[in-house]
Design a protein around this motif. Structure first.
Motif, PDB file in Angstrom:
ATOM      1  N   GLN A  20      -3.491  -7.853  -3.919  1.00  0.00           N
ATOM      2  CA  GLN A  20      -2.897  -7.984  -5.241  1.00  0.00           C
ATOM      3  C   GLN A  20      -3.729  -7.216  -6.263  1.00  0.00           C
ATOM      4  O   GLN A  20      -4.956  -7.308  -6.296  1.00  0.00           O
ATOM      5  CB  GLN A  20      -2.786  -9.459  -5.627  1.00  0.00           C
ATOM      6  CG  GLN A  20      -1.984  -9.701  -6.888  1.00  0.00           C
ATOM      7  CD  GLN A  20      -1.663 -11.163  -7.089  1.00  0.00           C
ATOM      8  OE1 GLN A  20      -1.574 -11.931  -6.142  1.00  0.00           O
ATOM      9  NE2 GLN A  20      -1.488 -11.564  -8.337  1.00  0.00           N
ATOM     10  N   ASP A  21      -3.027  -6.447  -7.104  1.00  0.00           N
ATOM     11  CA  ASP A  21      -3.709  -5.542  -8.042  1.00  0.00           C
ATOM     12  C   ASP A  21      -3.112  -5.709  -9.434  1.00  0.00           C
ATOM     13  O   ASP A  21      -2.539  -4.782 -10.012  1.00  0.00           O
ATOM     14  CB  ASP A  21      -3.585  -4.104  -7.548  1.00  0.00           C
ATOM     15  CG  ASP A  21      -4.368  -3.123  -8.409  1.00  0.00           C
ATOM     16  OD1 ASP A  21      -5.376  -3.540  -9.010  1.00  0.00           O
ATOM     17  OD2 ASP A  21      -3.964  -1.949  -8.487  1.00  0.00           O
ATOM     18  N   GLY A  22      -3.203  -6.900  -9.983  1.00  0.00           N
ATOM     19  CA  GLY A  22      -2.719  -7.153 -11.333  1.00  0.00           C
ATOM     20  C   GLY A  22      -1.205  -7.141 -11.419  1.00  0.00           C
ATOM     21  O   GLY A  22      -0.504  -7.590 -10.511  1.00  0.00           O
ATOM     22  N   THR A  23      -0.685  -6.585 -12.525  1.00  0.00           N
ATOM     23  CA  THR A  23       0.752  -6.526 -12.773  1.00  0.00           C
ATOM     24  C   THR A  23       1.138  -5.110 -13.194  1.00  0.00           C
ATOM     25  O   THR A  23       0.305  -4.325 -13.633  1.00  0.00           O
ATOM     26  CB  THR A  23       1.152  -7.520 -13.880  1.00  0.00           C
ATOM     27  OG1 THR A  23       0.272  -7.337 -15.008  1.00  0.00           O
ATOM     28  CG2 THR A  23       1.061  -8.958 -13.387  1.00  0.00           C
TER      29      THR A  23
ATOM     30  N   VAL B 163       4.321  -8.681 -10.239  1.00  0.00           N
ATOM     31  CA  VAL B 163       3.052  -8.575  -9.510  1.00  0.00           C
ATOM     32  C   VAL B 163       2.963  -7.200  -8.851  1.00  0.00           C
ATOM     33  O   VAL B 163       3.933  -6.702  -8.282  1.00  0.00           O
ATOM     34  CB  VAL B 163       2.939  -9.687  -8.454  1.00  0.00           C
ATOM     35  CG1 VAL B 163       1.721  -9.463  -7.568  1.00  0.00           C
ATOM     36  CG2 VAL B 163       2.834 -11.045  -9.132  1.00  0.00           C
ATOM     37  N   ARG B 164       1.801  -6.577  -8.945  1.00  0.00           N
ATOM     38  CA  ARG B 164       1.575  -5.267  -8.351  1.00  0.00           C
ATOM     39  C   ARG B 164       0.591  -5.399  -7.183  1.00  0.00           C
ATOM     40  O   ARG B 164      -0.368  -6.168  -7.249  1.00  0.00           O
ATOM     41  CB  ARG B 164       1.010  -4.304  -9.393  1.00  0.00           C
ATOM     42  CG  ARG B 164       0.745  -2.894  -8.861  1.00  0.00           C
ATOM     43  CD  ARG B 164       0.244  -1.994  -9.982  1.00  0.00           C
ATOM     44  NE  ARG B 164      -1.004  -2.497 -10.561  1.00  0.00           N
ATOM     45  CZ  ARG B 164      -1.535  -2.035 -11.682  1.00  0.00           C
ATOM     46  NH1 ARG B 164      -0.918  -1.085 -12.370  1.00  0.00           N
ATOM     47  NH2 ARG B 164      -2.672  -2.540 -12.149  1.00  0.00           N
TER      48      ARG B 164
ATOM     49  N   TRP C  68       2.097 -12.267 -18.357  1.00  0.00           N
ATOM     50  CA  TRP C  68       2.270 -10.888 -18.798  1.00  0.00           C
ATOM     51  C   TRP C  68       3.243 -10.791 -19.960  1.00  0.00           C
ATOM     52  O   TRP C  68       4.310 -11.411 -19.963  1.00  0.00           O
ATOM     53  CB  TRP C  68       2.792 -10.044 -17.643  1.00  0.00           C
ATOM     54  CG  TRP C  68       2.925  -8.576 -17.934  1.00  0.00           C
ATOM     55  CD1 TRP C  68       2.035  -7.604 -17.634  1.00  0.00           C
ATOM     56  CD2 TRP C  68       4.036  -7.914 -18.559  1.00  0.00           C
ATOM     57  NE1 TRP C  68       2.491  -6.373 -18.035  1.00  0.00           N
ATOM     58  CE2 TRP C  68       3.732  -6.529 -18.608  1.00  0.00           C
ATOM     59  CE3 TRP C  68       5.252  -8.344 -19.083  1.00  0.00           C
ATOM     60  CZ2 TRP C  68       4.596  -5.585 -19.147  1.00  0.00           C
ATOM     61  CZ3 TRP C  68       6.109  -7.411 -19.637  1.00  0.00           C
ATOM     62  CH2 TRP C  68       5.787  -6.046 -19.669  1.00  0.00           C
TER      63      TRP C  68
ATOM     64  N   THR D 219      -3.177  -6.939 -19.226  1.00  0.00           N
ATOM     65  CA  THR D 219      -4.354  -7.032 -18.352  1.00  0.00           C
ATOM     66  C   THR D 219      -4.463  -8.444 -17.783  1.00  0.00           C
ATOM     67  O   THR D 219      -5.423  -9.170 -18.021  1.00  0.00           O
ATOM     68  CB  THR D 219      -5.626  -6.672 -19.118  1.00  0.00           C
ATOM     69  OG1 THR D 219      -5.758  -7.553 -20.245  1.00  0.00           O
ATOM     70  CG2 THR D 219      -5.576  -5.230 -19.585  1.00  0.00           C
ATOM     71  N   THR D 220      -3.472  -8.857 -17.014  1.00  0.00           N
ATOM     72  CA  THR D 220      -3.438 -10.179 -16.413  1.00  0.00           C
ATOM     73  C   THR D 220      -2.812 -10.069 -15.029  1.00  0.00           C
ATOM     74  O   THR D 220      -2.030  -9.154 -14.763  1.00  0.00           O
ATOM     75  CB  THR D 220      -2.638 -11.171 -17.278  1.00  0.00           C
ATOM     76  OG1 THR D 220      -2.556 -12.431 -16.597  1.00  0.00           O
ATOM     77  CG2 THR D 220      -1.237 -10.653 -17.541  1.00  0.00           C
ATOM     78  N   SER D 221      -3.153 -10.999 -14.168  1.00  0.00           N
ATOM     79  CA  SER D 221      -2.572 -11.028 -12.824  1.00  0.00           C
ATOM     80  C   SER D 221      -1.372 -11.963 -12.754  1.00  0.00           C
ATOM     81  O   SER D 221      -0.729 -12.058 -11.706  1.00  0.00           O
ATOM     82  CB  SER D 221      -3.627 -11.482 -11.804  1.00  0.00           C
ATOM     83  OG  SER D 221      -4.092 -12.784 -12.115  1.00  0.00           O
TER      84      SER D 221
ATOM     85  N   SER E 171       0.338 -12.238  -0.646  1.00  0.00           N
ATOM     86  CA  SER E 171      -0.840 -11.775  -1.372  1.00  0.00           C
ATOM     87  C   SER E 171      -2.119 -12.273  -0.706  1.00  0.00           C
ATOM     88  O   SER E 171      -2.161 -13.367  -0.130  1.00  0.00           O
ATOM     89  CB  SER E 171      -0.784 -12.268  -2.818  1.00  0.00           C
ATOM     90  OG  SER E 171      -2.018 -12.047  -3.473  1.00  0.00           O
TER      91      SER E 171
ATOM     92  N   LYS F  38      -4.421 -13.331  -2.286  1.00  0.00           N
ATOM     93  CA  LYS F  38      -4.828 -14.487  -3.076  1.00  0.00           C
ATOM     94  C   LYS F  38      -4.461 -15.796  -2.403  1.00  0.00           C
ATOM     95  O   LYS F  38      -4.944 -16.865  -2.798  1.00  0.00           O
ATOM     96  CB  LYS F  38      -4.187 -14.442  -4.464  1.00  0.00           C
ATOM     97  CG  LYS F  38      -4.480 -13.177  -5.273  1.00  0.00           C
ATOM     98  CD  LYS F  38      -5.942 -13.013  -5.568  1.00  0.00           C
ATOM     99  CE  LYS F  38      -6.193 -11.798  -6.454  1.00  0.00           C
ATOM    100  NZ  LYS F  38      -7.631 -11.572  -6.700  1.00  0.00           N
TER     101      LYS F  38
END
Length: 291
Positions: A144-147, A158-159, A236, A242-244, A257, A259
């Motif tokens: 998982q790489d943020g949004t 989700v990105r 977001w 800048t948030t997941s 993910s 996570k």
């Protein structure tokens, strides 16, 4: 006061399952020492298990208008290697009016896929988590790489990291991580006695493995289909990128993910018992305890 017991042992054998073609060859060896009149014991053992033709037969019904038909698939023909070491130290002792018995046991295990062959029974289901030279029971996850930022077709979603560089999230971005099988185990047993009182304590520990906990991901995903943690307040927006945490109402991601993985290492109090001898001697004995 010296050596009271010395035992060396070794063994070999082979086992198989009734409904499966697998065959497992066992090799075991060990050493046991008794010291100080048996008040201190040491035991070490090593083992190796080689399994050939390991298969898991999977059956499932497929419904039709006239009923259902059962289909059969088999995982590939696999060669597995398991080897490990087990150590145990035990003692009985006296310190003034307090006597006790202590035992500590520790073990480690390694497993590995030695070879994979296509299954010749029932055709074609391939379990891609099995790989030569790798352990079994790994997790296939996406990093998982943020949004996604404003301007993206999936803005606010989700990105996941583009690991294969094809410019999108795809199956090739997934990777295997961790293991669901503990690599180390630990056990501690302690008994203490003081006059009529006795205490027994047992601690068990598992280390070096992960747990798959998708609830962690669901709690941080404000999709509107489940309860959420307070962390989703940092969701977001075009001014908070800048948030997941994705934007509210986001569709759930089809990708698992990383996570969702968390360490499973722990020590657990498995037993705690306190006893009192009401009648400690004679032909009739009785005690009360709470545990």
């Amino acid at each position: 006061t010296g050596l009271s017991d010395l035992t060396l042992w070794a063994g070999a054998g082979q086992t198989s399952a009734y409904f499966s073609p697998d065959r497992t060859t066992h090799h075991d060896a060990g050493l046991r020492l008794g010291l100080f009149g048996g008040h201190l014991t040491l035991e070490a053992s090593a083992y190796q298990r080689r399994t050939r033709h390991a298969q898991t037969l999977l059956t499932f019904p497929v419904p039709f208008q006239s009923g259902s038909q059962r289909f059969y698939y088999a995982f590939p023909d696999v060669k597995l290697l398991n080897q490990g070491l087990e150590l145990t130290v035990g003692s009985t002792w006296q310190l003034g009016n307090i006597s006790g018995a202590t035992q500590v046991a520790a073990a480690t295990n390694r497993n590995e896929v030695e070879a994979i062959s296509p299954s010749t029974r029932f055709g074609g289901l391939v379990n891609s988590s099995l790989e030569n030279g790798q352990p079994v029971n790994r997790f296939f996850v996406y990093e998982q790489d943020g949004t996604n930022p404003v301007g993206s077709p999936d803005a606010g979603q989700v990105r996941f990291r583009d690991r294969n560089g094809d410019g999108r999230t795809s199956f090739g971005d997934g990777y295997y991580q961790g293991s669901g099988l503990p690599r180390y185990t630990l056990n501690l047993y302690q008994q203490l006695r003081l006059r009529r009182f006795q205490v027994e304590v047992q601690l068990d520990g598992l280390f070096g493995y992960q747990l798959l906990n998708p609830t962690l991901v669901a709690l941080d995903d404000p999709s509107g289909f489940s309860n959420n943690s307070v962390r989703t307040r940092n969701y977001w927006t075009p001014t908070n990128q800048t948030t997941s945490v994705p934007q509210p109402g986001s569709y759930p991601s089809p990708y698992l993910s990383d996570k969702a993985l968390e360490s499973g290492s722990h020590i657990r109090l498995s037993q705690l018992t306190i006893a009192y001898d009401v009648l400690p001697t004679g032909p009739h004995r009785a005690s009360v305890w709470v545990g």
